[in-house]
Design a protein around this motif. Structure first.
Motif, PDB file in Angstrom:
ATOM      1  N   ILE A  38      40.489  50.287  40.850  1.00 16.33           N
ATOM      2  CA  ILE A  38      41.853  49.878  41.218  1.00 16.33           C
ATOM      3  C   ILE A  38      42.511  49.184  40.032  1.00 16.33           C
ATOM      4  N   ALA A  39      41.747  48.318  39.341  1.00 14.71           N
ATOM      5  CA  ALA A  39      42.297  47.613  38.178  1.00 14.71           C
ATOM      6  C   ALA A  39      42.691  48.596  37.076  1.00 14.71           C
ATOM      7  N   ILE A  40      41.900  49.625  36.881  1.00 13.51           N
ATOM      8  CA  ILE A  40      42.222  50.629  35.860  1.00 13.51           C
ATOM      9  C   ILE A  40      43.479  51.400  36.253  1.00 13.51           C
ATOM     10  N   ILE A  41      43.570  51.773  37.514  1.00 13.42           N
ATOM     11  CA  ILE A  41      44.769  52.479  37.990  1.00 13.42           C
ATOM     12  C   ILE A  41      45.996  51.587  37.878  1.00 13.42           C
ATOM     13  N   VAL A  42      45.843  50.314  38.221  1.00 18.71           N
ATOM     14  CA  VAL A  42      46.959  49.372  38.101  1.00 18.71           C
ATOM     15  C   VAL A  42      47.393  49.254  36.640  1.00 18.71           C
ATOM     16  N   GLY A  43      46.425  49.246  35.729  1.00 18.69           N
ATOM     17  CA  GLY A  43      46.782  49.221  34.308  1.00 18.69           C
ATOM     18  C   GLY A  43      47.655  50.406  33.931  1.00 18.69           C
ATOM     19  N   LEU A  44      47.299  51.572  34.447  1.00 21.76           N
ATOM     20  CA  LEU A  44      48.111  52.777  34.222  1.00 21.76           C
ATOM     21  C   LEU A  44      49.514  52.595  34.788  1.00 21.76           C
ATOM     22  N   TYR A  46      38.201  41.608  35.072  1.00 21.60           N
ATOM     23  CA  TYR A  46      39.442  42.316  35.389  1.00 21.60           C
ATOM     24  C   TYR A  46      40.452  42.306  34.252  1.00 21.60           C
ATOM     25  N   ILE A  47      40.335  41.365  33.345  1.00 23.85           N
ATOM     26  CA  ILE A  47      41.145  41.470  32.124  1.00 23.85           C
ATOM     27  C   ILE A  47      40.732  42.742  31.385  1.00 23.85           C
ATOM     28  N   ILE A  48      39.425  42.955  31.309  1.00 23.00           N
ATOM     29  CA  ILE A  48      38.908  44.138  30.607  1.00 23.00           C
ATOM     30  C   ILE A  48      39.311  45.421  31.332  1.00 23.00           C
ATOM     31  N   TYR A  49      39.129  45.460  32.665  1.00 25.04           N
ATOM     32  CA  TYR A  49      39.461  46.676  33.414  1.00 25.04           C
ATOM     33  C   TYR A  49      40.948  47.001  33.347  1.00 25.04           C
ATOM     34  N   ILE A  50      41.798  45.999  33.494  1.00 24.47           N
ATOM     35  CA  ILE A  50      43.244  46.257  33.412  1.00 24.47           C
ATOM     36  C   ILE A  50      43.619  46.696  31.994  1.00 24.47           C
ATOM     37  N   ALA A  51      42.995  46.080  30.989  1.00 24.14           N
ATOM     38  CA  ALA A  51      43.258  46.494  29.601  1.00 24.14           C
ATOM     39  C   ALA A  51      42.840  47.943  29.383  1.00 24.14           C
ATOM     40  N   ILE A  52      41.708  48.340  29.964  1.00 18.59           N
ATOM     41  CA  ILE A  52      41.286  49.747  29.872  1.00 18.59           C
ATOM     42  C   ILE A  52      42.349  50.636  30.505  1.00 18.59           C
TER      43      ILE A  52
END
Length: 188
Positions: free
Chosen positions: A27-33, A140-146
């Motif tokens: 979810i964090a990765i998708i939110v980053g997108l 989650y900083i890392i996942y959102i950054a990804i």
């Protein structure tokens, strides 16, 4: 995966919290997108995802603390996990809560067991939640950054996260099987 994106596009922050409780990393990765496309705010999203992750951790912790999964008692006995062995695990977790809880949060797939055990051995909730907060905030900083950097590749990233979780679960099952066989052989 497309359903999650459409839910986030339509409901945004209202659906983000329940999704984060259930499945935070992807979810964090998708939110980053979605943040790169201007659909969501990365700061609001970050805090909501971390909060949702802490809610999920708290639920699992409470299940362990109040021993609410009774079927695990039967499994425990079948695996030969005696009170002495559990006391050793309890002592280890009490002596190393930072390591065990953080590692449980990082290991996808079997991390829930470590969080459950932290509750079961009655690690003080205040200490537990601080460790979870620090780990989740970093994670989650890392996942959102990804997601911000490689967001378009979220399907491939999810694929690798699933591989990692599968390997972790297989290793855990192998360890449990070895313990089971060892306990049965020692009884003979």
């Amino acid at each position: 995966m497309e359903h999650i994106i459409s839910l986030l596009l339509h409901y945004k922050y209202f659906i983000l919290l329940p999704l984060a409780i259930v499945e935070g990393p992807i979810i964090a990765i998708i939110v980053g997108l979605l943040c790169t496309r201007g659909v969501m705010n990365p700061f609001y999203s970050y805090f909501i995802i971390v909060f949702g992750d802490l809610i999920g951790d708290t639920i699992v912790y409470l299940l362990g603390r109040y021993n609410l999964l009774l079927f695990l008692q039967k499994i425990r006995r079948r695996l030969g996990l005696t009170d002495v062995k559990l006391e050793r695990a309890r002592t280890f977790i009490e002596a190393n809560p930072n390591k065990t809880i953080s590692l449980s949060k990082i290991l996808l797939g079997i991390g829930v067991a470590g969080i459950y055990m932290a509750g079961n051995v009655k690690v003080p909730y205040s200490r537990f939640i601080v460790i979870c907060l620090i780990t989740s905030a970093t994670q989650y900083i890392i996942y959102i950054a990804i997601g911000l950097i490689f967001g378009q590749a979220y399907i491939q990233i999810n694929h690798y996260l699933n591989y990692f979780a599968t390997v972790t679960i297989l290793i855990a099952v192998a360890v449990v099987a070895i313990l089971f066989v060892k306990s049965k052989l020692s009884k003979l």
